[in-house]
Write an enzyme that holds these catalytic residues in place. Structure first.
Site, PDB file in Angstrom:
ATOM      1  CB  SER A   1      15.273   8.499 -17.358  1.00 24.57           C
ATOM      2  OG  SER A   1      15.655   7.952 -16.119  1.00 24.57           O
TER       3      SER A   1
ATOM      4  CD  GLU B   1       9.885  10.933 -10.728  1.00 24.17           C
ATOM      5  OE1 GLU B   1      10.501   9.843 -10.840  1.00 24.17           O
ATOM      6  OE2 GLU B   1       9.326  11.286  -9.676  1.00 24.17           O
TER       7      GLU B   1
ATOM      8  CG  ASP C   1       3.617   7.744  -0.303  1.00 24.58           C
ATOM      9  OD1 ASP C   1       4.152   6.791   0.294  1.00 24.58           O
ATOM     10  OD2 ASP C   1       4.262   8.609  -0.911  1.00 24.58           O
TER      11      ASP C   1
ATOM     12  CG  PHE D   1      10.221  15.044   0.677  1.00 29.14           C
ATOM     13  CD1 PHE D   1       8.866  14.804   0.857  1.00 29.14           C
ATOM     14  CD2 PHE D   1      10.882  14.393  -0.355  1.00 29.14           C
ATOM     15  CE1 PHE D   1       8.189  13.927   0.028  1.00 29.14           C
ATOM     16  CE2 PHE D   1      10.220  13.511  -1.182  1.00 29.14           C
ATOM     17  CZ  PHE D   1       8.870  13.278  -0.991  1.00 29.14           C
TER      18      PHE D   1
ATOM     19  CG  HIS E   1      14.789   8.456 -12.739  1.00 29.13           C
ATOM     20  ND1 HIS E   1      14.087   8.410 -13.925  1.00 29.13           N
ATOM     21  CD2 HIS E   1      13.915   8.960 -11.813  1.00 29.13           C
ATOM     22  CE1 HIS E   1      12.847   8.839 -13.737  1.00 29.13           C
ATOM     23  NE2 HIS E   1      12.716   9.178 -12.461  1.00 29.13           N
TER      24      HIS E   1
HETATM   25  P1  FAD Z   1       5.833  -1.417  -2.971  1.00 29.94           P
HETATM   26  O1  FAD Z   1       6.936  -1.743  -3.902  1.00 29.94           O
HETATM   27  O2  FAD Z   1       4.554  -2.175  -3.123  1.00 29.94           O
HETATM   28  O3  FAD Z   1       6.345  -1.565  -1.498  1.00 29.94           O
HETATM   29  C1  FAD Z   1       7.486  -0.842  -1.058  1.00 29.94           C
HETATM   30  C2  FAD Z   1       8.028  -1.449   0.211  1.00 29.94           C
HETATM   31  O4  FAD Z   1       7.123  -1.271   1.266  1.00 29.94           O
HETATM   32  C3  FAD Z   1       8.253  -2.917   0.040  1.00 29.94           C
HETATM   33  O5  FAD Z   1       9.615  -3.131  -0.067  1.00 29.94           O
HETATM   34  C4  FAD Z   1       7.621  -3.573   1.223  1.00 29.94           C
HETATM   35  O6  FAD Z   1       8.614  -4.243   1.955  1.00 29.94           O
HETATM   36  C5  FAD Z   1       7.037  -2.447   2.010  1.00 29.94           C
HETATM   37  N1  FAD Z   1       5.637  -2.718   2.231  1.00 29.94           N
HETATM   38  C6  FAD Z   1       4.632  -2.492   1.371  1.00 29.94           C
HETATM   39  N2  FAD Z   1       3.466  -2.842   1.913  1.00 29.94           N
HETATM   40  C7  FAD Z   1       3.764  -3.303   3.144  1.00 29.94           C
HETATM   41  C8  FAD Z   1       2.980  -3.803   4.189  1.00 29.94           C
HETATM   42  N3  FAD Z   1       1.670  -3.900   4.064  1.00 29.94           N
HETATM   43  N4  FAD Z   1       3.624  -4.175   5.310  1.00 29.94           N
HETATM   44  C9  FAD Z   1       4.957  -4.091   5.432  1.00 29.94           C
HETATM   45  N5  FAD Z   1       5.749  -3.594   4.464  1.00 29.94           N
HETATM   46  C10 FAD Z   1       5.161  -3.230   3.340  1.00 29.94           C
HETATM   47  N6  FAD Z   1       4.191   7.957  -5.239  1.00 29.94           N
HETATM   48  C11 FAD Z   1       3.087   8.451  -5.863  1.00 29.94           C
HETATM   49  O7  FAD Z   1       2.049   8.613  -5.224  1.00 29.94           O
HETATM   50  N7  FAD Z   1       3.118   8.795  -7.195  1.00 29.94           N
HETATM   51  C12 FAD Z   1       4.218   8.628  -7.958  1.00 29.94           C
HETATM   52  O8  FAD Z   1       4.204   8.934  -9.150  1.00 29.94           O
HETATM   53  C13 FAD Z   1       5.396   8.094  -7.331  1.00 29.94           C
HETATM   54  N8  FAD Z   1       6.540   7.882  -8.044  1.00 29.94           N
HETATM   55  C14 FAD Z   1       7.617   7.297  -7.444  1.00 29.94           C
HETATM   56  C15 FAD Z   1       8.744   7.017  -8.208  1.00 29.94           C
HETATM   57  C16 FAD Z   1       9.862   6.392  -7.638  1.00 29.94           C
HETATM   58  C17 FAD Z   1      11.055   6.088  -8.503  1.00 29.94           C
HETATM   59  C18 FAD Z   1       9.852   6.070  -6.251  1.00 29.94           C
HETATM   60  C19 FAD Z   1      11.057   5.434  -5.616  1.00 29.94           C
HETATM   61  C20 FAD Z   1       8.731   6.354  -5.469  1.00 29.94           C
HETATM   62  C21 FAD Z   1       7.598   6.956  -6.053  1.00 29.94           C
HETATM   63  N9  FAD Z   1       6.448   7.222  -5.312  1.00 29.94           N
HETATM   64  C22 FAD Z   1       5.335   7.764  -5.941  1.00 29.94           C
HETATM   65  C23 FAD Z   1       6.408   6.940  -3.877  1.00 29.94           C
HETATM   66  C24 FAD Z   1       5.812   5.554  -3.571  1.00 29.94           C
HETATM   67  O9  FAD Z   1       4.472   5.515  -4.006  1.00 29.94           O
HETATM   68  C25 FAD Z   1       5.876   5.312  -2.077  1.00 29.94           C
HETATM   69  O10 FAD Z   1       7.192   5.156  -1.647  1.00 29.94           O
HETATM   70  C26 FAD Z   1       4.975   4.216  -1.536  1.00 29.94           C
HETATM   71  O11 FAD Z   1       4.938   4.306  -0.111  1.00 29.94           O
HETATM   72  C27 FAD Z   1       5.401   2.809  -1.877  1.00 29.94           C
HETATM   73  O12 FAD Z   1       5.122   2.506  -3.182  1.00 29.94           O
HETATM   74  P2  FAD Z   1       5.984   1.321  -3.894  1.00 29.94           P
HETATM   75  O13 FAD Z   1       5.498   1.112  -5.244  1.00 29.94           O
HETATM   76  O14 FAD Z   1       7.395   1.582  -3.674  1.00 29.94           O
HETATM   77  O15 FAD Z   1       5.460   0.110  -2.982  1.00 29.94           O
END
Ligand code: FAD
Length: 304
Positions: A19, A21, A113, A223, A273
């Site tokens: 896939s 991105e 983020d 990064f 991916h």
């Molecule tokens: P979550 O799965 O909710 O959390 C990730 C980890 O952070 C968890 O394992 C948890 O242990 C820890 N965590 C979360 N909240 C807390 C807290 N309050 N206290 C302590 N630990 C905590 N970003 C974008 O803006 N746009 C995108 O399109 C995008 N695409 C992405 C695609 C992929 C495949 C990946 C891997 C990342 C992408 N990101 C993107 C980055 C991502 O948004 C960031 O890494 C963000 O910081 C965490 O989002 P998540 O969904 O992984 O969070």
């Protein structure tokens, strides 16, 4: 003389899935480049292509436009990224509805983020989804969607430890995620150890490695430091001295990415991916090396 081991990989291309991105382009020029990339990669028949979503919905219109164009002007299946940042749950639900009306059936559900930037403290929106697990639950409720989520082989920088990190992955899976795509990494041992931990935690969905072909080593190194991905010394050594030599840099980058993917194949991985950075060449070269070739009109894979 026997062919080197790795060059015989093309016969297994048919068993691999990829896939790609993309990010939504900001200018007409970037859009033209993205579309060249889409057209070059389309014949490789990826399982889906995903389009990222900027913090706080900053790319909402551009993400929607890009996804719509993929749906209407290509044969590719788009997956729309979604985040929870700076939006109420009603606003996120509306975006989900808009994508669904367009015909989107795949999502990559993320917390996102902090709007203030990577490394800043994350504050969930008061009326919004608290994290990716809550977003997955909302998607599950909204329709029959294929839901991917993130995973972090080196743990997310905000996670105090792997147990906390994997607990969050488990919550996402319990709520309906069927695939995790990893943050990029360069040390396959870290990925393998992470998958072992995930399986020990009773999580059995595919953990698809996110592969980042290196277009600019300096930028990737910066990064990586911010998102907690380790850059091994041997990798820095390979790109050392190539800053002013883009041609050699590209050749080395394609060899490095192909080597990483081939090693993962040796370890039993079959789905990949690719973070394309909206550029086709390195990804196309790596896919070619592993036997992912343009399909003929009769559906057969071109002779390796
Ligand atoms: P979550 O799965 O909710 O959390 C990730 C980890 O952070 C968890 O394992 C948890 O242990 C820890 N965590 C979360 N909240 C807390 C807290 N309050 N206290 C302590 N630990 C905590 N970003 C974008 O803006 N746009 C995108 O399109 C995008 N695409 C992405 C695609 C992929 C495949 C990946 C891997 C990342 C992408 N990101 C993107 C980055 C991502 O948004 C960031 O890494 C963000 O910081 C965490 O989002 P998540 O969904 O992984 O969070």
């Amino acid at each position: 003389m026997n062919a080197p081991r790795l060059s015989r990989r093309s016969d297994i291309g048919a068993k691999l899935h990829v896939s790609f991105e993309f990010f939504p382009p900001k200018t007409d020029e970037m859009e033209a480049r993205l579309w060249d990339t889409v057209q070059r990669l389309e014949p490789l028949s990826p399982e889906f292509v995903s389009v990222t979503y900027g913090a706080g919905g900053s790319t909402r219109e551009r993400t929607e436009r890009t996804v719509r164009r993929i749906l209407t002007e290509s044969s590719l299946i788009p997956a729309a990224h979604l985040t929870c940042v700076d939006a109420t749950s009603a606003e996120v639900d509306k975006v989900i509805g808009e994508f669904a009306d367009m015909g989107v059936r795949r999502f990559v559900a993320l917390r996102g983020d902090p709007a203030a930037g990577v490394g800043e403290r994350y504050h969930p929106h008061q009326g919004g989804y608290a994290n990716a697990a809550a977003l997955v639950a909302a998607l599950k409720k909204a329709g029959e969607f294929d839901i991917s989520v993130s995973a972090y082989p080196e743990k997310h920088p905000e996670s105090p430890d792997f147990a906390t990190d994997i607990e969050m992955l488990k919550r996402k899976v319990d709520n309906g995620a069927t695939r995790a795509i990893t943050q990029f990494f360069f040390d396959n041992d870290l990925y393998e150890r992470y998958v072992e931990r995930v399986r020990r935690a009773g999580i059995y969905i595919p953990i698809v490695p996110g592969i980042l072909p290196i277009h600019n080593f300096g930028q990737v190194a910066n990064f990586s430091a911010r998102c907690g991905a380790h850059v091994p010394a041997w990798l820095a050594e390979r790109f050392d001295g190539l800053q002013g030599d883009p041609q050699t840099h590209a050749l080395v980058a394609s060899a490095v990415a192909a080597e990483q993917v081939m090693d993962l194949i040796e370890r039993g991985v079959s789905d990949f991916h690719f973070y394309t950075m909206n550029r086709a060449d390195l990804v196309f070269a790596v896919c070619h090396m592993i036997g992912i070739r343009a399909a003929h009109s009769d559906g057969a894979i071109a002779a390796a």
